[in-house]
Each structure stands twice: as structure tokens, then as C-alpha cells.
Motif scaffolding. Structure first.
Motif, PDB file in Angstrom:
ATOM      1  N   PHE A 208      65.125  16.892   0.101  1.00 23.71           N
ATOM      2  CA  PHE A 208      63.962  15.511   0.799  1.00 23.71           C
ATOM      3  C   PHE A 208      64.187  14.778   1.783  1.00 23.71           C
ATOM      4  O   PHE A 208      65.954  14.291   1.911  1.00 23.71           O
ATOM      5  N   GLY A 209      63.356  14.100   2.984  1.00 20.93           N
ATOM      6  CA  GLY A 209      63.853  13.829   4.285  1.00 20.93           C
ATOM      7  C   GLY A 209      62.400  12.943   4.590  1.00 20.93           C
ATOM      8  O   GLY A 209      61.263  13.145   4.365  1.00 20.93           O
ATOM      9  N   VAL A 210      63.184  11.594   5.173  1.00 23.29           N
ATOM     10  CA  VAL A 210      61.833  10.379   5.240  1.00 23.29           C
ATOM     11  C   VAL A 210      62.063  10.045   6.732  1.00 23.29           C
ATOM     12  O   VAL A 210      63.150  10.136   7.293  1.00 23.29           O
ATOM     13  N   ALA A 211      61.098  10.396   7.869  1.00 24.64           N
ATOM     14  CA  ALA A 211      61.226  10.372   9.337  1.00 24.64           C
ATOM     15  C   ALA A 211      60.559   9.026   9.870  1.00 24.64           C
ATOM     16  O   ALA A 211      59.506   9.439   9.376  1.00 24.64           O
ATOM     17  N   SER A 212      61.408   8.225  10.535  1.00 23.85           N
ATOM     18  CA  SER A 212      60.136   6.728  10.923  1.00 23.85           C
ATOM     19  C   SER A 212      59.550   7.538  12.216  1.00 23.85           C
ATOM     20  O   SER A 212      59.601   8.786  12.523  1.00 23.85           O
ATOM     21  N   GLU A 213      58.705   6.912  12.447  1.00 21.19           N
ATOM     22  CA  GLU A 213      58.225   7.299  14.145  1.00 21.19           C
ATOM     23  C   GLU A 213      58.535   7.249  15.192  1.00 21.19           C
ATOM     24  O   GLU A 213      58.862   8.194  16.117  1.00 21.19           O
ATOM     25  N   SER A 219      62.166  13.287  18.196  1.00 16.19           N
ATOM     26  CA  SER A 219      61.219  14.980  17.612  1.00 16.19           C
ATOM     27  C   SER A 219      61.189  15.191  19.005  1.00 16.19           C
ATOM     28  O   SER A 219      61.289  17.345  19.444  1.00 16.19           O
ATOM     29  N   GLU A 220      59.670  14.971  18.996  1.00 17.48           N
ATOM     30  CA  GLU A 220      59.029  15.508  20.500  1.00 17.48           C
ATOM     31  C   GLU A 220      59.603  16.097  21.988  1.00 17.48           C
ATOM     32  O   GLU A 220      58.941  16.661  22.522  1.00 17.48           O
ATOM     33  N   GLU A 221      61.070  14.808  21.927  1.00 16.35           N
ATOM     34  CA  GLU A 221      61.965  15.456  22.926  1.00 16.35           C
ATOM     35  C   GLU A 221      62.852  16.251  22.681  1.00 16.35           C
ATOM     36  O   GLU A 221      63.872  16.240  23.814  1.00 16.35           O
ATOM     37  N   SER A 222      63.081  16.756  21.712  1.00 19.69           N
ATOM     38  CA  SER A 222      64.228  17.105  21.818  1.00 19.69           C
ATOM     39  C   SER A 222      63.944  18.940  21.936  1.00 19.69           C
ATOM     40  O   SER A 222      63.354  19.422  21.500  1.00 19.69           O
ATOM     41  N   PRO A 223      64.802  19.195  23.075  1.00 17.74           N
ATOM     42  CA  PRO A 223      64.492  20.666  24.043  1.00 17.74           C
ATOM     43  C   PRO A 223      64.996  21.434  22.738  1.00 17.74           C
ATOM     44  O   PRO A 223      63.987  23.062  22.578  1.00 17.74           O
ATOM     45  N   ASN A 224      66.482  21.442  21.682  1.00 16.78           N
ATOM     46  CA  ASN A 224      66.627  23.035  21.334  1.00 16.78           C
ATOM     47  C   ASN A 224      66.880  22.498  19.744  1.00 16.78           C
ATOM     48  O   ASN A 224      68.231  23.076  19.057  1.00 16.78           O
ATOM     49  N   GLU A 232      58.489  18.424  13.274  1.00 16.50           N
ATOM     50  CA  GLU A 232      56.955  18.011  14.283  1.00 16.50           C
ATOM     51  C   GLU A 232      56.505  19.146  13.006  1.00 16.50           C
ATOM     52  O   GLU A 232      55.383  19.074  12.679  1.00 16.50           O
ATOM     53  N   GLN A 233      57.289  20.596  13.048  1.00 13.74           N
ATOM     54  CA  GLN A 233      56.470  21.398  12.011  1.00 13.74           C
ATOM     55  C   GLN A 233      56.645  20.664  10.983  1.00 13.74           C
ATOM     56  O   GLN A 233      55.572  20.859   9.587  1.00 13.74           O
ATOM     57  N   PHE A 234      57.307  19.745  10.098  1.00 13.58           N
ATOM     58  CA  PHE A 234      57.676  19.357   8.822  1.00 13.58           C
ATOM     59  C   PHE A 234      56.257  18.300   8.852  1.00 13.58           C
ATOM     60  O   PHE A 234      55.592  18.821   7.743  1.00 13.58           O
ATOM     61  N   GLU A 235      55.943  17.619   9.692  1.00 11.52           N
ATOM     62  CA  GLU A 235      54.723  16.386   9.923  1.00 11.52           C
ATOM     63  C   GLU A 235      53.740  16.986   9.782  1.00 11.52           C
ATOM     64  O   GLU A 235      52.202  16.542   9.032  1.00 11.52           O
ATOM     65  N   LYS A 236      53.515  18.271  10.368  1.00 12.05           N
ATOM     66  CA  LYS A 236      52.007  18.874  10.311  1.00 12.05           C
ATOM     67  C   LYS A 236      52.025  19.444   9.495  1.00 12.05           C
ATOM     68  O   LYS A 236      50.964  19.648   9.086  1.00 12.05           O
ATOM     69  N   ASN A 237      52.190  19.721   8.758  1.00 13.96           N
ATOM     70  CA  ASN A 237      51.873  20.814   7.251  1.00 13.96           C
ATOM     71  C   ASN A 237      51.927  19.773   6.295  1.00 13.96           C
ATOM     72  O   ASN A 237      51.234  19.507   5.800  1.00 13.96           O
ATOM     73  N   ALA A 238      52.836  18.898   6.275  1.00 18.45           N
ATOM     74  CA  ALA A 238      52.639  17.341   5.601  1.00 18.45           C
ATOM     75  C   ALA A 238      51.346  17.487   4.741  1.00 18.45           C
ATOM     76  O   ALA A 238      50.714  16.768   4.319  1.00 18.45           O
ATOM     77  N   ASP A 239      50.971  17.138   6.766  1.00 17.82           N
ATOM     78  CA  ASP A 239      49.312  16.332   6.908  1.00 17.82           C
ATOM     79  C   ASP A 239      48.683  17.106   5.868  1.00 17.82           C
ATOM     80  O   ASP A 239      47.693  16.653   5.543  1.00 17.82           O
ATOM     81  N   LYS A 240      48.721  18.565   5.883  1.00 18.95           N
ATOM     82  CA  LYS A 240      47.653  19.546   5.490  1.00 18.95           C
ATOM     83  C   LYS A 240      48.483  19.571   3.532  1.00 18.95           C
ATOM     84  O   LYS A 240      47.869  20.390   3.059  1.00 18.95           O
ATOM     85  N   PHE A 241      49.313  19.103   3.264  1.00 16.84           N
ATOM     86  CA  PHE A 241      50.006  19.241   1.858  1.00 16.84           C
ATOM     87  C   PHE A 241      50.592  20.680   2.203  1.00 16.84           C
ATOM     88  O   PHE A 241      50.411  21.892   1.067  1.00 16.84           O
ATOM     89  N   GLN A 242      51.139  21.240   2.757  1.00 15.56           N
ATOM     90  CA  GLN A 242      51.982  22.348   2.892  1.00 15.56           C
ATOM     91  C   GLN A 242      53.449  22.680   3.200  1.00 15.56           C
ATOM     92  O   GLN A 242      53.114  21.267   3.812  1.00 15.56           O
ATOM     93  N   THR A 243      53.935  23.436   3.620  1.00 15.70           N
ATOM     94  CA  THR A 243      55.547  23.485   4.462  1.00 15.70           C
ATOM     95  C   THR A 243      55.313  24.714   5.406  1.00 15.70           C
ATOM     96  O   THR A 243      54.614  25.473   5.358  1.00 15.70           O
ATOM     97  N   PRO A 244      56.149  24.109   5.842  1.00 10.93           N
ATOM     98  CA  PRO A 244      56.663  24.981   7.249  1.00 10.93           C
ATOM     99  C   PRO A 244      56.457  26.689   7.189  1.00 10.93           C
ATOM    100  O   PRO A 244      56.545  27.419   7.268  1.00 10.93           O
TER     101      PRO A 244
END
Length: 370
Positions: A208-213, A219-224, A232-244
Motif C-alpha cells: 500500500f502506498g500514498v503519493a503526495s501532489e 512521476s510526471e517528469e520521470s522518463p524511465n 500516474e496509472q495508479f492515480e488514474k485508476n484509483a480515481d475510477k476505483f480500479q487497479t492498473p
């Protein structure tokens, strides 16, 4: 066909004091027998919504809590991969904080260590001096160092980190979380991670993990950062109550039950119960010393984890023999970790254990060491 056997397989409930994995309540184990559901249907969304509410309550955060089908080590790797490639300062005082540093280096990051002898805790003032050089953009630290039983003051360390505008702090609270106070949002922790199988008292298989703003901006600037652990995928899916990706449904059903148990007990009561078990363990060490047996708690006073205690044995005693002696009596405790194996043993007083169960353990342990 012979049934496989392993350490602790036949240990009665209440006698398994390993510092992870920990004992799991029978009701929580039973929850894993539920039938599967689609991990892209309405059922998983309802489950994830309930889990997110419960996890936010125990993480003391308003942000999504990521549910990762991995060990906590997976989220340690995720943390460094999403850190934006900045130079890392790893606070090392045991095996698992050292692992965080190793993960950073093996992912191609420039990482220095603020290293202490195993058994010591990190000093916020020393951290301030090192960050003042302007070299570092990321700090990694273990909250409760499971190998030594040391509890770092992550609140004070995070306060220092946030004196520097472009530095983030990533905290491994694998054995600390749920055993002692952690206030994710209030303390300004940029990424907090833990695992299922320690003080949360769940079967292994989830982290389990919690990421701040600030962490999400990194994460947005991490190329690799790869694919599986992209925040970003974790956050996007969490908004929809899904998992990546495909979740470990059975362990999530167990989590659903255990969250109810934790919230029913209450965080303050849970933290207090762990503190009492730790204090009783320290008192036992003092009793042994008064009886002429030169045992000592490895961690210094004021920096001791309420989840696990590493106990140093006298010079003429072999710690593995104590672990073996307890096993012969039907009790499981932890051996020393890594280079501490010959000289220490560990008691994992975390999860669902009670003070009465600990007293029974210590009675047996007294007979073994004498």
C-alpha cells in the motif's frame, strides 16, 4: 502424498511471533475463500471504494491509497522509479534501509548513503546539514527498521526535508505502519509505503502506498519509470476505483475484513496495545539482566519500534540456539537478520497479538535462556 511442512505450519494460534509474516486472524484468512469477481466490473469498483475509504482512515490521508499486487519491495522500487531521477540520499541504519539505497542504485540513480551502525537512529540535524549542500532531490528512509528494531523519527525527518523546496521524502513503514502513529498528510510524507504481512496482519501479497501532489509531479517528469509501477496509472485508476493491473482479489477480500477489525479497535487503541507489548518486552530484558543474564535491547531508548524488538545476547550465548529452543516448545520467534544473526534474536510483537499472549511467550523464553 506427503503434505509439505514448514516452520510454524503447526504452531497454535497466538504463538507465532515472527517479525513478518505475522499471524492472521481466522476470520481474515477465511475471507480469502470467497468466489472470484471480475476485476473490471461493478463489483470491484464497490470493493475498491470501500477499501479506499478504510485505508484513508488508517493512513490518515485524504489522498487515494494505492493497492499494489506486489511485496512492499515493489513499491520501494516504484518510489525510486517515480522520483524524477534526482540524486538520492538514503538514510541507512539496517538491512531494509540499505535495500532502499540498493534499489535506487540498481535503477540507475545516483545515490549516496547517510549510513549509521546497525542499531542507531538518524539525526534530523545531520540530515539538514547534508541537504544544505543542495546535492539531493530525494530522501529515502525506513521508519521501523525490521532488522534492528530501531524506530526513526520520520515526523522530524520529514519536517527537515520540507525546509528544502525541491526535495521529497519517501518512507518505508513496512513494520511500523499500524503499530505506531503515522500521520501521512499532517507530517508531509511524500510517499509512504507499507506491506500487508506485518502489523496490518494480512496474508502476504499486497503493498500500500500514498503519493503526495509533489510526488505525483515527480512521476510526471520521470522518463524511465516503467509500466507496472507508474504512479500516474495508479492515480488514474484509483480515481475510477480500479487497479492498473490484475489485483490479488483473495487478499483484498481479507483486507476488507481486517480493515473492519482495525477500525473497530481504533487507531489510538491499536497503537497503545503495540506500545504496551513493546514495553513489556523491554522490561523482560531488564529482568534477565537483573538475574545475571547480560541481554540488552539493540535499539536505543527513545528510538525503539513498538512492532519488533531485536535482543542482543551475552557473548557466551548463540542466538540461533534460543530461536531453536523456542521452536522445540512450539513457539516461533525471529532470528537475527543478516550480520546480526549470531548475536541477536527478534520478537515480532505486532499485528493481532495481545499482552497475554506475549506474557506466555516470555514465560517460555525465560525457561529457554536459563
Amino acid at each position: 502424498m506427503n503434505q509439505p511442512t514448514s516452520e510454524g505450519a503447526d504452531t497454535p494460534f497466538g504463538r507465532f511471533f515472527l517479525p513478518g509474516p505475522t499471524e492472521v486472524h481466522p476470520d481474515v484468512l477465511q475471507a480469502q475463500t470467497r468466489a472470484m469477481i471480475s476485476h473490471r466490473g461493478a463489483g470491484i469498483q464497490a470493493l475498491m471504494r470501500e477499501l479506499d475509504d478504510g485505508l484513508q482512515a488508517i493512513f490518515l490521508t485524504k489522498r487515494h491509497v494505492y493497492v499494489s499486487t506486489s511485496s512492499a519491495t515493489g513499491l520501494m522500487e516504484a518510489a525510486v522509479r517515480n522520483s524524477g531521477g534526482r540524486k538520492v540520499l538514503s538514510l541507512v541504519n539496517g538491512a531494509f534501509s540499505d535495500r532502499f539505497a540498493t534499489i535506487a542504485r540498481t535503477n540507475g540513480l545516483d545515490a549516496d548513503e547517510y549510513a549509521l551502525p546497525w542499531g542507531e537512529a538518524h539525526d534530523p540535524e545531520e540530515l539538514r546539514k547534508r541537504l544544505a549542500t543542495g546535492e539531493y532531490g530525494t530522501v529515502t528512509v525506513a521508519h521501523s527498521e525490521t532488522s534492528t528494531g530501531v524506530l526513526n523519527d520520520i515526523r522530524a525527518l520529514a519536517q527537515v526535508v520540507h525546509e528544502f523546496d525541491d526535495v521529497v521524502i519517501m518512507v518505508d513503514s513496512v513494520s511500523g505502519f499500524s503499530a505506531t502513529e503515522v500521520r501521512t498528510d499532517e507530517w508531509g510524507i511524500d510517499f509512504l509505503l507499507t506491506g500487508a504481512q506485518k502489523a496490518l496482519a494480512l496474508p502476504p501479497g499486497l503493498a500500500f502506498g500514498v503519493a503526495s501532489e509533489r510526488m505525483l509531479a515527480r512521476s510526471e517528469e520521470s522518463p524511465n519509470k516503467g509500466f507496472y509501477f507508474d504512479f500516474e496509472q495508479f492515480e488514474k485508476n484509483a480515481d475510477k476505483f480500479q487497479t492498473p493491473s490484475t489485483p490479488a482479489l483473495s487478499v483484498m477480500f481479507a483486507l476488507q475484513v481486517q480493515l473492519g477489525r482495525i477500525l473497530e479497535e481504533g487507531l489510538d487503541a491499536r497503537w497503545a496495545r503495540h506500545a504496551k507489548m513493546a514495553e513489556r518486552t523491554y522490561a523482560w530484558v531488564d529482568e534477565m539482566r537483573e538475574a545475571g543474564l547480560d541481554f540488552s535491547v539493540l535499539a536505543p531508548e527513545g528510538y525503539r519500534s513498538p512492532a519488533v524488538t531485536a535482543i542482543r545476547v551475552p557473548e557466551d550465548v548463540e542466538a540461533p540456539e534460543i530461536v531453536k529452543g523456542m521452536a522445540e516448545r512450539g513457539w516461533v520467534i525471529g532470528g537475527g537478520y543478516g550480520k546480526l544473526k549470531p548475536t541477536t534474536f527478534r520478537i515480532g510483537h505486532m499485528g493481532e497479538h495481545t499482552l497475554d499472549e506475549l506474557e506466555a511467550l516470555l514465560t517460555q523464553l525465560t525457561e529457554v535462556v536459563r
